[in-house]
Design a protein around this motif. Sequence first.
Motif, PDB file in Angstrom:
ATOM      1  N   TRP A 113       0.826  -1.208   0.000  1.00  0.00           N
ATOM      2  CA  TRP A 113       0.000   0.000   0.000  1.00  0.00           C
ATOM      3  C   TRP A 113       0.863   1.262   0.000  1.00  0.00           C
ATOM      4  O   TRP A 113       0.647   2.175  -0.818  1.00  0.00           O
ATOM      5  CB  TRP A 113      -0.932  -0.012   1.208  1.00  0.00           C
ATOM      6  CG  TRP A 113      -1.695   1.265   1.381  1.00  0.00           C
ATOM      7  CD1 TRP A 113      -2.646   1.779   0.560  1.00  0.00           C
ATOM      8  CD2 TRP A 113      -1.530   2.218   2.449  1.00  0.00           C
ATOM      9  NE1 TRP A 113      -3.106   2.983   1.046  1.00  0.00           N
ATOM     10  CE2 TRP A 113      -2.444   3.269   2.194  1.00  0.00           C
ATOM     11  CE3 TRP A 113      -0.731   2.260   3.579  1.00  0.00           C
ATOM     12  CZ2 TRP A 113      -2.549   4.362   3.051  1.00  0.00           C
ATOM     13  CZ3 TRP A 113      -0.841   3.353   4.432  1.00  0.00           C
ATOM     14  CH2 TRP A 113      -1.748   4.387   4.162  1.00  0.00           C
TER      15      TRP A 113
ATOM     16  N   ARG B 243       2.695   1.725  -3.312  1.00  0.00           N
ATOM     17  CA  ARG B 243       1.847   2.236  -4.387  1.00  0.00           C
ATOM     18  C   ARG B 243       1.587   3.724  -4.232  1.00  0.00           C
ATOM     19  O   ARG B 243       1.608   4.471  -5.221  1.00  0.00           O
ATOM     20  CB  ARG B 243       0.523   1.465  -4.393  1.00  0.00           C
ATOM     21  CG  ARG B 243      -0.398   1.856  -5.531  1.00  0.00           C
ATOM     22  CD  ARG B 243      -1.633   0.982  -5.578  1.00  0.00           C
ATOM     23  NE  ARG B 243      -2.502   1.355  -6.679  1.00  0.00           N
ATOM     24  CZ  ARG B 243      -3.649   0.761  -6.966  1.00  0.00           C
ATOM     25  NH1 ARG B 243      -4.064  -0.243  -6.198  1.00  0.00           N
ATOM     26  NH2 ARG B 243      -4.392   1.157  -7.988  1.00  0.00           N
TER      27      ARG B 243
ATOM     28  N   ILE C 263       7.767  -1.695  -2.663  1.00  0.00           N
ATOM     29  CA  ILE C 263       7.040  -2.807  -3.266  1.00  0.00           C
ATOM     30  C   ILE C 263       7.890  -4.070  -3.245  1.00  0.00           C
ATOM     31  O   ILE C 263       7.389  -5.174  -3.000  1.00  0.00           O
ATOM     32  CB  ILE C 263       6.611  -2.447  -4.697  1.00  0.00           C
ATOM     33  CG1 ILE C 263       5.558  -1.334  -4.664  1.00  0.00           C
ATOM     34  CG2 ILE C 263       6.068  -3.664  -5.432  1.00  0.00           C
ATOM     35  CD1 ILE C 263       5.156  -0.820  -6.019  1.00  0.00           C
TER      36      ILE C 263
ATOM     37  N   THR D  45       4.786   5.512  -5.000  1.00  0.00           N
ATOM     38  CA  THR D  45       5.355   4.995  -6.251  1.00  0.00           C
ATOM     39  C   THR D  45       6.796   4.526  -6.044  1.00  0.00           C
ATOM     40  O   THR D  45       7.705   4.878  -6.787  1.00  0.00           O
ATOM     41  CB  THR D  45       5.297   6.051  -7.383  1.00  0.00           C
ATOM     42  OG1 THR D  45       6.030   7.215  -6.996  1.00  0.00           O
ATOM     43  CG2 THR D  45       3.869   6.409  -7.716  1.00  0.00           C
TER      44      THR D  45
END
Length: 290
Positions: free
Chosen positions: A210, A213, A221, A216
Amino acid sequence: MTDPATQESYPVPDPTIVDPSPAPVRNGQCAPDGLTNNHHQQAKTPTQPEALNTGQEMKITDSVEGEAGLLESSMRLKPHEAQSYRKKALWVSWVSIVVTLILAVAAFTVSFMRHSASAFGFAFDATLDVMSSFIVIWRYSNAAAVHSAHREYIACVVLGIVFVLSSMVILGKAIHNLATGMPPEVDDFLYSVSIVSGFTCSLLAVAKFWLGRVLTSRALITDGFNSLVGAIMGFSILISAEVFKHDTDVWFLDGIIGVLIGLTILAYGFKLLKDMVPRVRQTRNYERFE
């Protein structure tokens, strides 16, 4: 004196053609030419925002990361929002370090006591999770570099190297267990470690995905992917132990799971290096703006 008849015979300028006060030229566009052009301009107005948005959507990554050395989050988040999410990422990383370090010690104990290749793979993956969380902390330790693409890519390259090295150790241990035909020993301690590891790593993976994302952040991630692998491995220990408990002929399942996890981490590490090494070179000139 001028003859009034002659003066009246002169043509009167058409107000729709001549504009006594033309608007200044802006952004390289021609000034509107009278009311006629104004009508055309009004007809085109509804389509202008659509064309602008389309261009931004097509080139948002290239223009932000390639030309400014910044991530896409710099266009979506306000400064106070970016700093808030940065602090959340640091908190999640510190929690992940503490939790996975405890799980790593427990899993290493299980793997040596119960000869479990999947438990060893999880223990090494948990150690990898600790290292990747430290890398994320370094990534977001500088508040001014929250949107820095160069810093992001450096973190991803380091993560890729760590992934490749760790996968080789996991593969070596799993292949050794398969070659020697060493079956795992099943007990309550193995079950408890696998259940706690699976659920804990699942929660950490969701939080990291989360935040990654929103910011970015490929590094976050990737850290989330590592936690997801840890969750899968935690549950796989439980599955392989349960299968072996009911059928001892399937002793090799534990080692096969360890091999699959090792190959997954190896492939992800190589993919990360392939994607990020060129980007580090492209953005190194923007590091001075941090």
